[in-house]
Design a protein around this motif. Structure first.
Motif, mmCIF file in Angstrom:
data_model
loop_
_atom_site.group_PDB
_atom_site.id
_atom_site.type_symbol
_atom_site.label_atom_id
_atom_site.label_comp_id
_atom_site.label_asym_id
_atom_site.label_seq_id
_atom_site.Cartn_x
_atom_site.Cartn_y
_atom_site.Cartn_z
ATOM 1 N N GLY A 132 0.716 -1.275 -0.006
ATOM 2 C CA GLY A 132 0.147 0.017 0.092
ATOM 3 C C GLY A 132 0.855 1.228 0.048
ATOM 4 N N LYS A 133 2.087 1.295 -0.666
ATOM 5 C CA LYS A 133 3.064 2.382 -0.591
ATOM 6 C C LYS A 133 2.220 3.517 -1.478
ATOM 7 C CE LYS A 133 6.464 0.183 -2.102
ATOM 8 N NZ LYS A 133 5.643 -1.033 -2.111
ATOM 9 N N SER A 134 1.746 3.248 -2.612
ATOM 10 C CA SER A 134 1.220 4.276 -3.324
ATOM 11 C C SER A 134 0.002 4.784 -2.793
ATOM 12 C CB SER A 134 0.875 3.702 -4.834
ATOM 13 O OG SER A 134 1.880 2.943 -5.263
ATOM 14 N N SER A 135 -0.588 4.111 -1.984
ATOM 15 C CA SER A 135 -2.071 4.379 -1.582
ATOM 16 C C SER A 135 -1.930 5.274 -0.524
ATOM 17 C CB SER A 135 -2.842 3.074 -0.928
ATOM 18 O OG SER A 135 -3.015 2.082 -2.035
ATOM 19 N N PHE A 136 -0.713 5.091 0.222
ATOM 20 C CA PHE A 136 -0.241 5.838 1.335
ATOM 21 C C PHE A 136 0.027 7.275 0.842
ATOM 22 C CE2 PHE A 136 3.517 7.262 3.962
ATOM 23 C CZ PHE A 136 2.715 7.654 5.018
ATOM 24 N N ALA A 189 -4.565 -1.665 8.331
ATOM 25 C CA ALA A 189 -5.359 -1.912 9.816
ATOM 26 C C ALA A 189 -6.439 -1.130 9.646
ATOM 27 C CB ALA A 189 -4.373 -1.438 10.881
ATOM 28 N N ASP A 190 -7.475 -1.319 9.059
ATOM 29 C CA ASP A 190 -8.657 -0.529 8.588
ATOM 30 C C ASP A 190 -9.759 -0.317 9.791
ATOM 31 O OD1 ASP A 190 -7.790 -0.700 6.006
ATOM 32 O OD2 ASP A 190 -9.111 -2.221 5.119
ATOM 33 N N ASP A 191 -9.655 -1.625 10.681
ATOM 34 C CA ASP A 191 -10.449 -1.260 11.588
ATOM 35 C C ASP A 191 -9.775 -2.045 12.987
ATOM 36 O OD1 ASP A 191 -10.672 -4.289 11.558
ATOM 37 O OD2 ASP A 191 -12.433 -4.037 10.225
#
Ligand code: GDP
Ligand code: GDP
Length: 457
Positions: free
Chosen positions: A18-22, A125-127
């Motif tokens: 998730g580097k790009s998403s971050f 860690a969505d939830d």
């Protein structure tokens, strides 16, 4: 490091964590302005970021794709080494959903060997449930993983605080050392004075309100009838819960039953800390025990005020404290404070006990010290094997929540935990972190041993 301008912060991690998403999350929050910088081998994305008045440059290595023909290990290494070559701080992303992988362990190796400052980010860690999984990355030896979610936007502000703290040190927000207060220091401590009729609750509240160091938030025309009383005590914000009856000298007389059940319950669920007021001459009655137990089970902190101390003759403070603590053994080292409302004595010590209890109830024990304490506890007394020869193994622990502190223990098989052993662990944790007067909640989770534990064997 031969570089002028804001410090570089590199994002590294294996593909798909998730580097790009971050990176995009920060752009989305308008925290960053992107510029594509032609690099030596290929373009890399850099973004100038500003947070709390500090600027740094974030470098995304998401564009560095692993070559299919190359060995995985070599390319992971090269990517990582390239990205961190001139970084002041490395953000190492791992995937909390996928769990720990051998590639993560390799990258961690490189980072450790280069001695770079690293923040370990457990992404996806969505939830709250996924957050728990973040704990296993602790075994990478790069400190406490910070749970974040790039897509849901969780934990990003805390993370940026940590980045600024790591880059700029003093004056920046506090890091992970020691105990971290959960809420901001400005959150008021909510206190309920509970106890049987005539023990001196009104007298104590009025004695407290009469202190020089107390400033009551007066709201003209409403205060006398307001249910709660807001005040500052030595500059600290406090709300006294359900003081409507207590502040008035001429009170509405209520039946014992009413006071001890409904009203008590309503007050305690709104409180952070319950001050259980008892009459020094009568000691702790069954009814007091019930109030204490209800408050404790509701997750409230507790302090005992042994009031009318002026009327008690021939006992030392220590004697009374010992007796009270024995009778309230389930409260675990609860603070017991002698007070005299009529002489206005003991109020300061009582309030200090309340603040201390509120603070430990709101505290978050970092994963490192928590696991060290548990490892020591297990070394001092290993769990016994059951009748079939199966033995409990505690892999690691984390405290994902506070108010009250909630500890999640990852073990081989939760069914192997005995009540005795859990009490033993709790006692050791209380001793290690001075968690007096606050309930501790435990959650047990079954787990395979963490991957790194096996690969390093
Ligand atoms: P990169 O290869 O490390 O740059 O990873 P990407 O940013 O391309 O993300 C890989 C996949 O993970 C994509 O499908 C993302 O949507 C997904 N992803 C990234 N961050 C999160 C997150 O916080 N939560 C969840 N559930 N998925 C995420
Ligand atoms: P509440 O029903 O718990 O609110 O109790 P009150 O505050 O109304 O007190 C009940 C009685 O105990 C009153 O007559 C008070 O004056 C008396 N009292 C309260 N605190 C003390 C104390 O510390 N010492 C003595 N001697 N009497 C007290």
């Amino acid at each position: 490091m031969a570089r002028d301008g804001p410090p570089l912060v590199a994002i590294v991690g294996r593909p798909n964590v998730g580097k790009s998403s971050f990176f995009n999350r920060l752009l989305h929050r308008r925290l960053a302005i992107v510029e594509a910088v032609p690099g030596l081998t290929r373009d890399r994305l850099e973004a100038a970021c500003e947070w709390r008045g500090r600027t740094f440059t974030l470098v995304d290595t998401g564009g560095l794709v692993l070559g299919k023909t190359q060995g995985l290990t070599a390319s992971v290494r090269r990517q990582t080494e390239h990205a961190i070559a001139d970084a002041a701080l490395v953000l190492f992303l791992v995937d909390a959903k996928a769990g720990l992988t051998p590639q993560d362990a390799e990258i961690a190796d490189v980072l450790r060997r280069q001695g770079r400052a690293v923040l370990l980010l457990a992404n996806k860690a969505d939830d709250a449930a996924a957050e728990l999984n973040a704990a296993e990355f602790h075994t990478l030896g790069l400190g406490d993983p910070m749970p974040i979610s790039a897509t849901a936007g969780r934990g990003i502000g805390d993370l940026l605080d940590a980045v600024v703290a790591a880059l700029f040190g003093a004056g920046a927000p506090a890091g992970a050392a020691g105990r971290e207060p959960e809420a901001g220091d400005s959150a008021p401590v909510r206190i309920a004075f509970l106890g049987r009729p005539n023990v001196g609750k009104s007298s104590l509240v009025n004695a407290l309100l009469g202190q020089d160091r107390v400033v009551v938030d007066e709201q003209p025309g409403t205060t006398r009838d307001a249910i709660d009383t807001a005040l500052t005590y030595d500059g600290r914000r406090v709300v006294l819960i359900d003081t409507a009856g207590l502040r008035r000298r001429t009170r509405v007389v209520e039946s014992v039953e009413y006071y001890s059940t409904r009203r008590t319950h309503q007050a305690l669920v709104r409180a952070d800390v319950v001050v259980l007021v008892i009459d020094a001459r009568e000691g702790i009655t069954d009814q007091d025990q019930r109030i204490a137990r209800t408050a404790y089970e509701a997750g409230r902190g507790i302090v005992v005020a042994v009031n009318k101390w002026d009327l008690l003759r021939g006992y030392s403070v220590e004697q009374v404290q010992r007796v009270a603590q024995r009778q309230l053994r389930f409260l675990a080292a609860v603070r017991v404070c002698p007070t005299s409302a009529v002489r206005r004595e003991g109020i300061g010590a009582l309030m200090e006990a309340v603040f201390h209890t509120a603070a430990v109830r709101a505290s978050r024990i970092p994963t490192g010290p928590l696991n060290r304490a548990l490892t020591q506890a297990a070394a001092a007394a290993a769990p016994a094997a059951d009748s079939r020869g199966h033995r409990l193994h505690v892999y690691y622990a984390t405290q994902p929540e506070s108010e009250p502190p909630t500890i999640v223990l990852f073990v081989n098989d939760p069914r192997l935990m005995t009540a005795d052993y859990q009490r033993y662990l709790e006692r050791r944790i209380r001793d290690a972190f001075d968690l007096a007067g606050t309930p501790i909640r435990w959650t047990l989770r079954g787990r395979r041993p963490p991957e790194t534990a096996r690969t390093s064997e």
